[in-house]
Design a protein around this motif. Sequence first.
Motif, mmCIF file in Angstrom:
data_model
loop_
_atom_site.group_PDB
_atom_site.id
_atom_site.type_symbol
_atom_site.label_atom_id
_atom_site.label_comp_id
_atom_site.label_asym_id
_atom_site.label_seq_id
_atom_site.Cartn_x
_atom_site.Cartn_y
_atom_site.Cartn_z
ATOM 1 N N UNK A 108 0.821 -1.211 0.000
ATOM 2 C CA UNK A 108 0.000 0.000 0.000
ATOM 3 C C UNK A 108 0.853 1.258 0.000
ATOM 4 N N UNK A 109 0.330 2.303 -0.609
ATOM 5 C CA UNK A 109 0.992 3.607 -0.569
ATOM 6 C C UNK A 109 0.667 4.246 0.773
ATOM 7 N N UNK A 110 1.668 4.706 1.516
ATOM 8 C CA UNK A 110 1.406 5.304 2.842
ATOM 9 C C UNK A 110 0.446 6.489 2.752
ATOM 10 N N UNK A 111 -0.306 6.680 3.801
ATOM 11 C CA UNK A 111 -1.260 7.792 3.860
ATOM 12 C C UNK A 111 -0.536 9.120 3.645
ATOM 13 N N UNK A 112 -1.121 9.958 2.808
ATOM 14 C CA UNK A 112 -0.565 11.277 2.550
ATOM 15 C C UNK A 112 0.474 11.313 1.453
ATOM 16 N N UNK A 113 0.881 10.140 0.953
ATOM 17 C CA UNK A 113 1.904 10.057 -0.095
ATOM 18 C C UNK A 113 1.241 9.775 -1.441
ATOM 19 N N UNK A 114 1.688 10.467 -2.456
ATOM 20 C CA UNK A 114 1.190 10.256 -3.816
ATOM 21 C C UNK A 114 2.337 9.790 -4.701
ATOM 22 N N UNK A 115 2.117 8.715 -5.446
ATOM 23 C CA UNK A 115 3.088 8.232 -6.415
ATOM 24 C C UNK A 115 2.611 8.592 -7.816
ATOM 25 N N UNK A 116 3.519 9.150 -8.623
ATOM 26 C CA UNK A 116 3.149 9.489 -9.990
ATOM 27 C C UNK A 116 4.399 9.623 -10.847
ATOM 28 N N UNK A 117 4.208 9.548 -12.156
ATOM 29 C CA UNK A 117 5.307 9.772 -13.086
ATOM 30 C C UNK A 117 5.570 11.262 -13.200
ATOM 31 N N UNK A 118 6.826 11.665 -13.362
ATOM 32 C CA UNK A 118 7.113 13.087 -13.564
ATOM 33 C C UNK A 118 6.496 13.573 -14.865
ATOM 34 N N UNK A 119 5.980 14.811 -14.847
ATOM 35 C CA UNK A 119 5.260 15.335 -16.003
ATOM 36 C C UNK A 119 5.898 16.579 -16.602
ATOM 37 N N UNK A 120 6.896 17.136 -15.968
ATOM 38 C CA UNK A 120 7.489 18.385 -16.441
ATOM 39 C C UNK A 120 8.987 18.393 -16.144
ATOM 40 N N UNK A 121 9.693 19.370 -16.713
ATOM 41 C CA UNK A 121 11.112 19.517 -16.422
ATOM 42 C C UNK A 121 11.332 19.703 -14.926
ATOM 43 N N UNK A 122 10.467 20.477 -14.291
ATOM 44 C CA UNK A 122 10.609 20.718 -12.859
ATOM 45 C C UNK A 122 10.419 19.432 -12.065
ATOM 46 N N UNK A 123 9.488 18.582 -12.502
ATOM 47 C CA UNK A 123 9.298 17.286 -11.839
ATOM 48 C C UNK A 123 10.568 16.445 -11.916
ATOM 49 N N UNK A 124 11.163 16.366 -13.120
ATOM 50 C CA UNK A 124 12.387 15.583 -13.270
ATOM 51 C C UNK A 124 13.516 16.157 -12.416
ATOM 52 N N UNK A 125 13.594 17.476 -12.373
ATOM 53 C CA UNK A 125 14.642 18.116 -11.599
ATOM 54 C C UNK A 125 14.471 17.809 -10.100
ATOM 55 N N UNK A 126 13.243 17.943 -9.608
ATOM 56 C CA UNK A 126 12.995 17.701 -8.188
ATOM 57 C C UNK A 126 13.160 16.218 -7.842
ATOM 58 N N UNK A 127 12.773 15.352 -8.771
ATOM 59 C CA UNK A 127 12.926 13.918 -8.547
ATOM 60 C C UNK A 127 14.401 13.545 -8.415
ATOM 61 N N UNK A 128 15.225 13.949 -9.383
ATOM 62 C CA UNK A 128 16.633 13.587 -9.336
ATOM 63 C C UNK A 128 17.339 14.265 -8.157
ATOM 64 N N UNK A 129 16.918 15.486 -7.828
ATOM 65 C CA UNK A 129 17.498 16.169 -6.680
ATOM 66 C C UNK A 129 17.225 15.393 -5.391
ATOM 67 N N UNK A 130 16.000 14.897 -5.235
ATOM 68 C CA UNK A 130 15.652 14.111 -4.044
ATOM 69 C C UNK A 130 16.454 12.816 -4.003
ATOM 70 N N UNK A 131 16.594 12.154 -5.155
ATOM 71 C CA UNK A 131 17.370 10.913 -5.200
ATOM 72 C C UNK A 131 18.833 11.179 -4.829
ATOM 73 N N UNK A 132 19.411 12.209 -5.430
ATOM 74 C CA UNK A 132 20.807 12.530 -5.132
ATOM 75 C C UNK A 132 21.010 12.841 -3.656
ATOM 76 N N UNK A 133 20.102 13.627 -3.095
ATOM 77 C CA UNK A 133 20.215 13.981 -1.676
ATOM 78 C C UNK A 133 20.153 12.732 -0.812
ATOM 79 N N UNK A 134 19.237 11.834 -1.136
ATOM 80 C CA UNK A 134 19.100 10.601 -0.367
ATOM 81 C C UNK A 134 20.349 9.736 -0.455
#
Length: 263
Positions: A108-134
């Motif tokens: 199950x997806x935890x409460x309050x969390x949304x999973x989705x595919x990135x839809x914009x340049x900003x989405x890709x940027x924020x996604x990779x930034x979060x991965x790198x930080x982690x």
Amino acid sequence: MSAIQTYVRTTAPRGRETEQVGPFLATYSPGTAHPMLNYAIPDDGAKPVAAEIDALTAAFRRRDLLPRLEYFTDVAPDLENLLVEAGYALERRVPLMTCGPADRLDRPVPAGIRLRAPESDDDFRRLRSAQNTAFGEPAEIGDDEVEKLKSGVEAGVRHLLAEDDGVVVGGGLALEVVDGTTEIAGIAVLEPYRGRGIAAALTARLTRDVHEAGAHTAFLTPGDLGIGNVYARVGYRPAGECVHLSAVAEPAKSRPTPGGTRP
């Protein structure tokens, strides 16, 4: 195992320069010396002679890169000893885990969390930034990196991000499916959000997506036992190991001098 190694040998060169050096496929990522993005893959059953290993080492040295290999031990069981004898050292052993459609366990997806595919340049940027930080890497993502991520989607790569009230807190990806095989990679969650089941939900969703797209084998290589336990809860089971080896040291005669030039 051979099929999985063949998959890596097919997909790793995407976006990289390659060179066949004896029984090795050397891959070089333009613009970065990051060791995880520059490595060689052996042929199945590789038993190189010393001159072939030396040639591989020299090929990386010429590019000012760390001579390095990543491969599954079962496909070349004699290679590790030959490399160590030639001056290479083991960086780490990484378990290989696989999951077929019948083994997959949805989470199950935890409460309050949304999973989705990135839809914009900003989405890709924020996604990779979060991965790198982690992963402890620099968070800043340039436009070139965003374009690479988008071009990967065109080649069949699936990206998935996890959001908490619009904030990207983690993500992961599934590489393209080739002959029924694919790799799940880059599963990452920011530290404040760990322990809530987000990584398991990301892995389960990506695994389900690739199975529905025709993959009969999804595989991954967990970096440590803790994340391996997460993957086990999604249905992944140990299937072998991957080893990372690199040259211990550059010969003294070819090391840079203190002034930054070579003698």
